[in-house]
Motif scaffolding. Structure first.
Motif, PDB file in Angstrom:
ATOM      1  N   THR A 188       0.831  -1.198   0.000  1.00 13.63           N
ATOM      2  CA  THR A 188       0.000   0.000   0.000  1.00 13.63           C
ATOM      3  C   THR A 188       0.867   1.249   0.000  1.00 13.63           C
ATOM      4  O   THR A 188       2.021   1.240   0.439  1.00 13.63           O
ATOM      5  CB  THR A 188      -0.941   0.022   1.222  1.00 13.63           C
ATOM      6  N   CYS A 189       0.309   2.340  -0.490  1.00 17.31           N
ATOM      7  CA  CYS A 189       1.045   3.603  -0.551  1.00 17.31           C
ATOM      8  C   CYS A 189       0.616   4.559   0.565  1.00 17.31           C
ATOM      9  O   CYS A 189       1.071   5.697   0.621  1.00 17.31           O
ATOM     10  CB  CYS A 189       0.847   4.258  -1.912  1.00 17.31           C
ATOM     11  N   GLU A 190      -0.270   4.120   1.450  1.00 12.87           N
ATOM     12  CA  GLU A 190      -0.744   4.980   2.527  1.00 12.87           C
ATOM     13  C   GLU A 190       0.076   4.748   3.793  1.00 12.87           C
ATOM     14  O   GLU A 190       0.764   3.730   3.939  1.00 12.87           O
ATOM     15  CB  GLU A 190      -2.225   4.714   2.810  1.00 12.87           C
ATOM     16  N   ASP A 191      -0.024   5.692   4.704  1.00  9.67           N
ATOM     17  CA  ASP A 191       0.651   5.569   5.994  1.00  9.67           C
ATOM     18  C   ASP A 191      -0.129   4.574   6.853  1.00  9.67           C
ATOM     19  O   ASP A 191      -1.301   4.786   7.168  1.00  9.67           O
ATOM     20  CB  ASP A 191       0.696   6.934   6.685  1.00  9.67           C
ATOM     21  N   ILE A 192       0.514   3.468   7.213  1.00  9.94           N
ATOM     22  CA  ILE A 192      -0.168   2.405   7.957  1.00  9.94           C
ATOM     23  C   ILE A 192       0.385   2.275   9.372  1.00  9.94           C
ATOM     24  O   ILE A 192       0.147   1.262  10.040  1.00  9.94           O
ATOM     25  CB  ILE A 192      -0.034   1.059   7.224  1.00  9.94           C
ATOM     26  N   SER A 193       1.104   3.276   9.841  1.00 15.29           N
ATOM     27  CA  SER A 193       1.737   3.188  11.162  1.00 15.29           C
ATOM     28  C   SER A 193       0.700   3.012  12.273  1.00 15.29           C
ATOM     29  O   SER A 193       0.927   2.267  13.231  1.00 15.29           O
ATOM     30  CB  SER A 193       2.582   4.436  11.424  1.00 15.29           C
ATOM     31  N   VAL A 194      -0.441   3.680  12.131  1.00 18.68           N
ATOM     32  CA  VAL A 194      -1.491   3.553  13.157  1.00 18.68           C
ATOM     33  C   VAL A 194      -2.046   2.135  13.157  1.00 18.68           C
ATOM     34  O   VAL A 194      -2.264   1.539  14.223  1.00 18.68           O
ATOM     35  CB  VAL A 194      -2.625   4.575  12.899  1.00 18.68           C
ATOM     36  N   TYR A 195      -2.244   1.590  11.952  1.00 22.40           N
ATOM     37  CA  TYR A 195      -2.779   0.225  11.877  1.00 22.40           C
ATOM     38  C   TYR A 195      -1.789  -0.795  12.419  1.00 22.40           C
ATOM     39  O   TYR A 195      -2.179  -1.751  13.088  1.00 22.40           O
ATOM     40  CB  TYR A 195      -3.134  -0.125  10.437  1.00 22.40           C
ATOM     41  N   VAL A 196      -0.487  -0.589  12.145  1.00 20.56           N
ATOM     42  CA  VAL A 196       0.531  -1.505  12.666  1.00 20.56           C
ATOM     43  C   VAL A 196       0.509  -1.501  14.192  1.00 20.56           C
ATOM     44  O   VAL A 196       0.640  -2.546  14.837  1.00 20.56           O
ATOM     45  CB  VAL A 196       1.927  -1.115  12.132  1.00 20.56           C
ATOM     46  N   LYS A 197       0.311  -0.321  14.786  1.00 20.90           N
ATOM     47  CA  LYS A 197       0.214  -0.239  16.241  1.00 20.90           C
ATOM     48  C   LYS A 197      -1.020  -0.996  16.741  1.00 20.90           C
ATOM     49  O   LYS A 197      -0.979  -1.641  17.794  1.00 20.90           O
ATOM     50  CB  LYS A 197       0.150   1.221  16.684  1.00 20.90           C
ATOM     51  N   SER A 198      -2.122  -0.913  15.969  1.00 22.45           N
ATOM     52  CA  SER A 198      -3.328  -1.644  16.379  1.00 22.45           C
ATOM     53  C   SER A 198      -3.109  -3.153  16.306  1.00 22.45           C
ATOM     54  O   SER A 198      -3.667  -3.911  17.103  1.00 22.45           O
ATOM     55  CB  SER A 198      -4.518  -1.237  15.496  1.00 22.45           C
ATOM     56  N   VAL A 199      -2.284  -3.600  15.342  1.00 23.22           N
ATOM     57  CA  VAL A 199      -1.956  -5.023  15.244  1.00 23.22           C
ATOM     58  C   VAL A 199      -1.182  -5.466  16.476  1.00 23.22           C
ATOM     59  O   VAL A 199      -1.419  -6.550  17.023  1.00 23.22           O
ATOM     60  CB  VAL A 199      -1.151  -5.307  13.960  1.00 23.22           C
ATOM     61  N   VAL A 200      -0.240  -4.622  16.936  1.00 17.15           N
ATOM     62  CA  VAL A 200       0.533  -4.939  18.142  1.00 17.15           C
ATOM     63  C   VAL A 200      -0.394  -5.034  19.353  1.00 17.15           C
ATOM     64  O   VAL A 200      -0.276  -5.942  20.177  1.00 17.15           O
ATOM     65  CB  VAL A 200       1.630  -3.880  18.376  1.00 17.15           C
ATOM     66  N   VAL A 201      -1.347  -4.095  19.444  1.00 19.37           N
ATOM     67  CA  VAL A 201      -2.287  -4.114  20.574  1.00 19.37           C
ATOM     68  C   VAL A 201      -3.161  -5.367  20.541  1.00 19.37           C
ATOM     69  O   VAL A 201      -3.346  -6.043  21.558  1.00 19.37           O
ATOM     70  CB  VAL A 201      -3.176  -2.840  20.554  1.00 19.37           C
TER      71      VAL A 201
END
Length: 322
Positions: A188-201
């Protein structure tokens, strides 16, 4: 559709397991052998538990559900991987990719929850044996299984829907042998940093919390075992727990390394190897561990397979006639 003589497709390309490996045919044949052993082992264990009345207990009912999950889990990846290799086509449709993500996550989370509930079953059996039949009733066991599948399905549906909605702006090549959330998000070309953090949670919720509950259960179990006066009772209790502990170690070790290791998003090769262990090797090893280390299962095998073997009956009949 065609635009500027280029075909636009929504299909993804699975690069496969270690595509640079020089002996891929041997590797695929080994994986195919592992798949057949896993299918035969888990189907045999399910049928054994169903046929032998001595295995009609909560412990073995939950074990049959574990075998069912393992059977489905290995079937989400291996048949597609083998088919792609021998056909020369490495594509998977967008719907197929989403389905693979959904089922692999559902089964993985369901197995995590079921292993936690199996440790609770062992805790009740050893620490509160007089109330075992009341606490671990058939209704409760059914609810445990439904809860495991339901929890896995809901969590997986959220992750699958969210991951699949991102637009793809890189070549649609997934460096994996199956569609996996983190591998897909690399495209993907979007910023997924927030989603990656949700995966960790969410990983903390579905991995570390169940693992903590398992450790608490076994701490109480070992304290109860140490307080037993009978060596035979201690050995029997340890025997019933050792198989489950082996399976827990095989499952949670790779799962923690994949989702909770710092920088795991940037180490696809190691993640792919850990996924192969969890999704391919563990479903083969689980029925072997429970079969070879459990005296009750071994006795059931002898009862079903040996005592009812047709050739044995024929020999007995011939001996009687003579």
């Amino acid at each position: 559709m065609e635009r500027n003589n280029e075909t636009i497709t929504t299909d993804f390309i699975l690069l496969g397991l270690w595509p640079e490996f020089s002996h891929l045919v041997i590797l695929i044949c080994i994986i195919l052998l592992v798949y057949f052993v896993a299918v035969l082992g888990n189907v045999f264990l399910i049928l054994l538990i169903w046929l032998d009345s001595r295995l009609h207990s909560p412990m073995y009912f939950l074990l049959s559900q574990l075998s069912l999950i393992d059977l489905a889990l290995i079937s989400t990846s291996v048949p597609k991987m083998v088919t792609n290799f021998f056909s020369g086509k490495r594509t998977i449709s967008q719907v197929g990719c989403g389905a693979q993500i959904f089922f692999s996550l559902t089964l993985g989370i369901a197995e995590c929850l079921l292993l936690t509930l199996m440790s609770y079953d062992r805790y009740i059996a050893i620490c509160n044996p007089l109330r075992y039949s009341v606490i671990m009733s058939h209704t409760i066991c059914i609810q445990m299984v439904i809860g495991s599948w339901g929890g896995g399905s809901v969590t997986s549906l959220v992750h699958t829907a969210y991951a699949m909605h991102f637009p793809i702006c890189h070549p649609r090549e997934i460096p994996h042998f199956l569609c996996e959330v983190m591998a897909l998000l690399k495209l993907t070309c979007e910023d997924i940093s927030v989603y990656v953090k949700s995966v960790v949670v969410s990983s903390f919720l579905v991995v570390l919390i169940p693992l903590s509950l398992i450790l608490v259960s076994y701490t109480l179990i070992f304290l109860a075992i140490l307080g037993m006066n009978s060596p035979e009772g201690r050995n029997k209790a340890l025997a019933t727990c050792s198989s489950h502990l082996c399976v827990v170690s095989l499952y949670f070790g790779p799962a923690i390394l994949v989702y909770m290791r710092p920088g795991s998003f940037n180490t696809p090769k190691l993640n792919e190897s850990l996924f192969m262990f969890n999704a391919i090797l563990t479903p083969m090893l689980n029925p072997l561990i429970y079969s070879l280390r459990n005296k009750v299962v071994i006795a059931a095998v002898k009862n079903i397979v040996i005592s009812k073997w047709p050739l044995r009956k024929i020999k007995s009949h011939l001996g009687y006639c003579m």
